[in-house]
Design a protein around this motif. Structure first.
Motif, mmCIF file in Angstrom:
data_model
loop_
_atom_site.group_PDB
_atom_site.id
_atom_site.type_symbol
_atom_site.label_atom_id
_atom_site.label_comp_id
_atom_site.label_asym_id
_atom_site.label_seq_id
_atom_site.Cartn_x
_atom_site.Cartn_y
_atom_site.Cartn_z
ATOM 1 N N HIS A 97 38.957 95.697 42.255
ATOM 2 C CA HIS A 97 39.283 94.393 41.689
ATOM 3 C C HIS A 97 40.717 93.991 42.049
ATOM 4 C CE1 HIS A 97 40.788 91.994 38.116
ATOM 5 N NE2 HIS A 97 39.886 91.193 38.636
ATOM 6 N N ARG A 101 41.851 90.717 44.337
ATOM 7 C CA ARG A 101 42.726 89.677 43.760
ATOM 8 C C ARG A 101 43.900 89.400 44.684
ATOM 9 N NH1 ARG A 101 42.818 87.797 38.219
ATOM 10 N NH2 ARG A 101 45.024 87.367 38.349
ATOM 11 N N PHE A 108 46.483 80.092 46.466
ATOM 12 C CA PHE A 108 46.512 79.316 45.221
ATOM 13 C C PHE A 108 47.870 79.348 44.548
ATOM 14 C CE2 PHE A 108 42.095 80.794 45.763
ATOM 15 C CZ PHE A 108 41.525 79.553 45.982
ATOM 16 N N ALA A 264 34.014 78.775 40.369
ATOM 17 C CA ALA A 264 35.066 78.839 39.330
ATOM 18 C C ALA A 264 36.107 77.755 39.576
ATOM 19 C CB ALA A 264 35.730 80.213 39.347
ATOM 20 N N GLY A 265 36.267 77.373 40.830
ATOM 21 C CA GLY A 265 37.378 76.505 41.206
ATOM 22 C C GLY A 265 37.125 75.022 41.058
ATOM 23 N N THR A 268 35.212 73.907 36.356
ATOM 24 C CA THR A 268 36.158 73.967 35.244
ATOM 25 C C THR A 268 37.147 72.797 35.268
ATOM 26 O OG1 THR A 268 37.308 75.421 36.742
ATOM 27 C CG2 THR A 268 36.169 76.469 34.888
ATOM 28 N N ALA A 325 37.025 77.199 29.202
ATOM 29 C CA ALA A 325 36.559 78.588 29.043
ATOM 30 C C ALA A 325 36.774 78.930 27.574
ATOM 31 C CB ALA A 325 37.355 79.523 29.945
ATOM 32 N N THR A 328 37.876 84.728 26.962
ATOM 33 C CA THR A 328 38.337 85.482 28.129
ATOM 34 C C THR A 328 37.168 86.364 28.553
ATOM 35 O OG1 THR A 328 39.050 87.423 26.856
ATOM 36 C CG2 THR A 328 40.690 85.655 27.177
ATOM 37 N N PHE A 329 37.269 86.959 29.734
ATOM 38 C CA PHE A 329 36.298 87.986 30.090
ATOM 39 C C PHE A 329 36.514 89.176 29.150
ATOM 40 C CE2 PHE A 329 36.528 85.849 34.342
ATOM 41 C CZ PHE A 329 35.236 85.369 34.302
ATOM 42 N N ARG A 331 37.398 92.780 27.571
ATOM 43 C CA ARG A 331 38.214 93.961 27.852
ATOM 44 C C ARG A 331 37.545 95.107 27.096
ATOM 45 N NH1 ARG A 331 39.951 89.693 30.282
ATOM 46 N NH2 ARG A 331 42.139 89.598 30.944
ATOM 47 N N PRO A 387 44.662 78.803 27.797
ATOM 48 C CA PRO A 387 43.451 78.269 28.436
ATOM 49 C C PRO A 387 43.019 79.044 29.674
ATOM 50 C CG PRO A 387 45.337 76.854 28.886
ATOM 51 C CD PRO A 387 45.788 77.860 27.867
ATOM 52 N N PHE A 388 43.958 79.771 30.298
ATOM 53 C CA PHE A 388 43.617 80.481 31.546
ATOM 54 C C PHE A 388 43.549 81.995 31.347
ATOM 55 C CE2 PHE A 388 45.666 76.481 32.837
ATOM 56 C CZ PHE A 388 44.652 75.954 33.625
ATOM 57 N N GLY A 389 43.477 82.475 30.113
ATOM 58 C CA GLY A 389 43.461 83.910 29.855
ATOM 59 C C GLY A 389 44.808 84.520 30.195
ATOM 60 N N ASN A 390 44.814 85.857 30.353
ATOM 61 C CA ASN A 390 46.053 86.546 30.723
ATOM 62 C C ASN A 390 45.697 87.972 31.092
ATOM 63 O OD1 ASN A 390 48.810 86.791 31.164
ATOM 64 N ND2 ASN A 390 49.283 85.574 29.344
ATOM 65 N N ARG A 393 43.002 89.948 34.485
ATOM 66 C CA ARG A 393 42.004 88.982 34.962
ATOM 67 C C ARG A 393 42.437 87.531 34.765
ATOM 68 N NH1 ARG A 393 37.136 90.735 36.945
ATOM 69 N NH2 ARG A 393 36.781 92.910 36.468
ATOM 70 N N CYS A 395 43.358 83.822 35.157
ATOM 71 C CA CYS A 395 42.746 82.905 36.119
ATOM 72 C C CYS A 395 43.537 82.851 37.434
ATOM 73 C CB CYS A 395 42.682 81.505 35.512
ATOM 74 S SG CYS A 395 42.014 80.293 36.639
HETATM 75 C C1 HEM Z 1 40.933 73.907 34.086
HETATM 76 C C2 HEM Z 1 40.546 74.783 34.976
HETATM 77 C C3 HEM Z 1 40.341 76.261 34.740
HETATM 78 C C4 HEM Z 1 40.254 76.970 33.568
HETATM 79 C C5 HEM Z 1 40.351 76.445 32.141
HETATM 80 C C6 HEM Z 1 40.068 78.365 33.929
HETATM 81 C C7 HEM Z 1 39.988 79.403 33.010
HETATM 82 C C8 HEM Z 1 39.829 80.752 33.348
HETATM 83 C C9 HEM Z 1 39.793 81.837 32.392
HETATM 84 C C10 HEM Z 1 39.939 81.726 30.876
HETATM 85 C C11 HEM Z 1 39.574 82.987 33.090
HETATM 86 C C12 HEM Z 1 39.427 84.407 32.481
HETATM 87 C C13 HEM Z 1 40.818 85.022 32.274
HETATM 88 C C14 HEM Z 1 40.833 86.302 31.481
HETATM 89 O O1 HEM Z 1 39.797 86.936 31.257
HETATM 90 O O2 HEM Z 1 41.943 86.703 31.059
HETATM 91 C C15 HEM Z 1 39.475 82.632 34.494
HETATM 92 C C16 HEM Z 1 39.252 83.523 35.519
HETATM 93 C C17 HEM Z 1 39.099 83.141 36.835
HETATM 94 N N1 HEM Z 1 39.318 81.880 37.379
HETATM 95 FE FE1 HEM Z 1 39.757 80.199 36.348
HETATM 96 N N2 HEM Z 1 40.008 78.466 35.298
HETATM 97 C C18 HEM Z 1 40.194 77.223 35.837
HETATM 98 C C19 HEM Z 1 40.274 76.879 37.184
HETATM 99 C C20 HEM Z 1 40.110 77.779 38.221
HETATM 100 C C21 HEM Z 1 40.273 77.461 39.615
HETATM 101 C C22 HEM Z 1 40.757 76.126 40.188
HETATM 102 C C23 HEM Z 1 39.939 78.595 40.320
HETATM 103 C C24 HEM Z 1 39.902 78.787 41.815
HETATM 104 C C25 HEM Z 1 40.783 78.976 42.583
HETATM 105 C C26 HEM Z 1 39.607 79.629 39.346
HETATM 106 C C27 HEM Z 1 39.220 80.915 39.660
HETATM 107 C C28 HEM Z 1 39.077 81.939 38.729
HETATM 108 C C29 HEM Z 1 38.676 83.297 39.100
HETATM 109 C C30 HEM Z 1 38.313 83.793 40.494
HETATM 110 C C31 HEM Z 1 38.691 84.059 37.913
HETATM 111 C C32 HEM Z 1 38.335 85.536 37.750
HETATM 112 C C33 HEM Z 1 39.594 86.387 37.866
HETATM 113 C C34 HEM Z 1 39.318 87.876 37.825
HETATM 114 O O3 HEM Z 1 38.203 88.284 37.474
HETATM 115 O O4 HEM Z 1 40.242 88.628 38.174
HETATM 116 N N3 HEM Z 1 39.724 79.087 38.092
HETATM 117 N N4 HEM Z 1 39.647 81.258 34.617
#
Ligand code: HEM
Length: 451
Positions: A97, A101, A108, A264-265, A268, A325, A328-329, A331, A387-390, A393, A395
Motif C-alpha cells: 500500500h 501511494r 496530485f 474516487a477522483g 466525490t 465520505a 474513513t476506511f 483501521r 472531510p478527507f480522513g487522515n 490512508r 485522501c
Molecule cells: C470532495 C472530494 C473528496 C472527498 C470528500 C474525499 C474523501 C476521502 C476520504 C474520507 C478518504 C478515506 C481517508 C481515510 O480513511 O483516512 C479518501 C481516500 C481516497 N481518496 Fe478521496 N476524496 C475526495 C476526492 C478525491 C480525489 C479528487 C481523488 C483522486 C485523485 C481521490 C482519491 C482517493 C484515494 C485513491 C483514496 C484511498 C487512499 C488509500 O487507500 O490510501 N479522492 N478520500
C-alpha cells in the motif's frame, strides 16, 4: 471500563438500514449509544465494526494507524473489489500500500497541481457555455462532466479523442448503476452483481464493466508501445515504475489503480460541487458575499481564486455539513487496547464517523445550520474537521479536490448568472458508497461579470 454498545438488530437488517438511510442509521445509534457504537454493516463477514464519533478518539486512531497497536488494512474494503479490482490502492495493505501511494501521489500535489488550475477553469467555461438561458438543468450532471474531464486529464493525460469520449460515457453509466439508494444494495449485497441472465441487474453491470475495461486496457496496451518519458500523467508514472527486482506493474494492476483514481477522483468532487451550488444559489446572503469577494480578485489568476477566505469557508462548510465520505476506511486493532475508557479487542475494525464528528454539538454550535462564518471565526483541528480522513490512508486527491471546488465555483459565479429552481429543501441521500443529494435544479438567466 465500559464495553461499547450497539443495536442487536440482525446484521442483514442493519446493513439495509445503513444502505437505504445512512443519516437515520447514524443519528439513531448516536442518540442511543453516544460517541462509540458497534455497527455490523458488512454483509460479507462477521467482522466487528465500531463507529468512532469523537475527535480525540479518532485522533488517537489515525495517528497510530501504522504501529503495532493499529493498522489500516485493505482487506475490509472488499466491497469495492467488483468495481475497482483486487489491486486497487484501497484494497492493498502494509508495504504494498505504501509503495503504490508513493507512485500515485505526485501528480496530485505541489507544483504539478498548479498545471491543472487553468485546465479546470477552461473545462468549467466549456461546460457552462452549454447552459441555455431559461432552460433548467441538473447541476450534478454538469459537475460530473467537469470533474470527469479533469481526472481523465490527470490520470491518462487524455484531453480529447474517441477513447476519451467513450470512457466518459461508459464510466458514467457504470457509476449511475449504483447511484440511487435502492441500487446501492447492489454494492452491499454483491451476489446481486452476478450475471443471472439478460434481465438481471447483474447482467447490465457486467456488460458496462466489460466496456470500461476494454477501453482502459486498449489505452494501457497502446501506451506501452509509446515513449512516455516526457509525460507526467499517472498512467505514464505507473508504466515507468519498477520494483526491487526491476519488474513493472502488470496490466491488471494498472487497470485497477487507474479505475480507482478515476472513480474516487470525480464522483466525490462532483457531489461536493453540487451541494455548494445549492447552498450558494438558494441563499442570497451567501451569493452576495461571494460576489463582493470575487470583485476584488484577479479572475485570470487561478491561484488567487484558491486564496479567497469566504469562498474557502463556503467550500469547507459544504464538506462539513454533509460530508461526501461519511466514514474513513476501517483501521484495525492489532492488539487489545483501551480507547477513552472502552476496551477494544484485537481484530476490531474502527471507522471514523466523519458525519457524526462534523455534527458533534461539543465542536460545532447549531451543527444543522449551514454557516460558513464558523470557519472564519474558529480554526478546527484536523480531527474535528476531517472531510478527507487522515493517517496512512488520507485522501490522495484532497489538494486537487479543494482546488477544483474553489476554481469551478469561482468560474461559474463570474461567468454565468444562475438561479436555483428546484424543490426545497434539497436532502442528503446515499449515492453508491457516498452521501449525495436529492436533485439540484438550476437555471441560467444570462452571463455573469466577465462572461
Ligand atoms: C470532495 C472530494 C473528496 C472527498 C470528500 C474525499 C474523501 C476521502 C476520504 C474520507 C478518504 C478515506 C481517508 C481515510 O480513511 O483516512 C479518501 C481516500 C481516497 N481518496 Fe478521496 N476524496 C475526495 C476526492 C478525491 C480525489 C479528487 C481523488 C483522486 C485523485 C481521490 C482519491 C482517493 C484515494 C485513491 C483514496 C484511498 C487512499 C488509500 O487507500 O490510501 N479522492 N478520500
Amino acid at each position: 471500563m465500559s464495553t461499547i454498545q450497539g443495536s442487536t438488530t440482525p446484521r442483514a437488517i442493519q446493513t439495509m438500514q445503513w444502505a437505504l438511510n445512512p443519516i437515520g442509521y447514524m443519528e439513531t445509534n448516536r442518540r442511543r449509544y453516544g460517541d462509540f457504537f458497534t455497527a455490523p454493516i458488512s454483509p460479507l463477514s462477521d467482522d466487528s465494526f465500531v463507529f468512532v464519533n469523537h475527535p480525540e478518539a479518532l485522533q488517537y486512531i489515525l495517528t497510530h494507524d501504522s504501529t503495532p497497536e493499529l493498522s489500516a488494512p485493505g482487506e475490509p474494503n472488499r466491497i469495492v473489489e467488483p468495481l475497482l479490482g483486487s489491486r486497487s490502492l484501497i484494497l492493498l495493505s502494509g508495504a504494498d500500500h505504501r509503495r503504490h501511494r508513493k507512485l500515485v501521489m505526485p501528480p496530485f500535489h505541489g507544483e504539478r497541481l498548479k498545471v491543472y488550475g487553468e485546465l479546470i477553469c477552461n473545462i468549467t467555461k466549456e461546460v457552462a457555455a452549454t447552459w441555455q438561458p431559461g432552460v433548467s438543468f441538473v447541476a450534478r450532471q454538469s459537475m460530473q462532466t467537469i470533474t470527469m474531464r479533469v481526472i481523465l486529464q490527470a490520470v491518462f493525460g487524455l484531453a480529447q479523442g474517441e477513447r476519451y469520449e467513450q470512457l466518459q460515457v461508459s464510466l458514467t453509466q457504470r457509476l449511475d448503476m449504483v447511484s440511487s439508494p435502492l441500487a446501492s444494495l447492489l454494492l452491499f449485497f454483491p451476489f446481486l452483481q452476478k450475471d443471472l441472465g439478460t434481465w438481471s441487474p447483474g447482467h447490465r453491470v457486467q456488460q458496462v464493466s466489460g466496456e470500461c475495461d476494454r477501453i482502459i486496457y486498449d489505452e494501457i496496451r497502446e501506451r506501452r508501445t509509446q515513449d512516455n518519458s516526457h509525460r507526467t500523467d499517472v498512467l505514464s508514472l505507473l508504466l515507468a515504475a519498477r520494483d526491487d527486482q526491476g519488474e513493472g506493474l502488470d496490466d491488471v494492476s494498472l487497470r485497477d489503480e487507474l479505475m480507482t483514481l478515476l472513480v474516487a477522483g470525480h464522483e466525490t468532487t462532483a457531489t461536493a460541487l453540487t451541494w455548494a451550488l445549492y447552498w450558494i444559489y438558494s441563499r442570497p446572503d451567501i451569493y452576495q458575499r461571494l460576489m463582493e469577494e470575487l470583485k476584488s480578485c484577479d479572475a485570470s489568476d487561478p491561484l488567487a481564486m484558491t486564496r479567497l477566505p469566504y469562498l474557502n469557508a463556503v467550500c469547507n462548510e459544504t464538506l462539513r455539513i454533509y460530508p461526501v465520505a461519511m466514514l474513513t476506511f476501517p483501521r484495525q486493532a492489532d492488539q487489545d487496547f483501551e480507547l477513552q475508557g472502552h476496551p477494544i479487542a484485537a481484530g476490531t475494525y474502527l471507522m471514523g464517523c466523519i458525519y457524526l464528528i462534523h455534527q458533534h454539538p461539543e465542536v460545532y454550535q447549531h451543527p444543522q445550520e449551514f454557516n460558513p462564518d464558523r470557519f472564519l471565526e474558529k480554526t478546527y483541528s484536523p480531527y474535528e474537521f476531517i472531510p478527507f480522513g487522515n493517517g496512512v490512508r488520507r485522501c490522495v486527491g484532497s489538494a486537487l479536490a479543494q482546488m477544483e471546488l474553489n476554481l469551478v465555483l469561482a468560474t461559474i459565479l463570474l461567468t454565468r448568472s444562475l438561479e436555483f429552481v428546484g424543490k426545497q429543501p434539497v436532502r442528503p441521500q446515499r449515492r453508491g458508497l457516498t452521501l449525495g443529494s436529492s436533485p439540484v435544479m438550476l437555471q441560467c438567466s444570462g452571463y455573469g461579470a466577465i462572461g
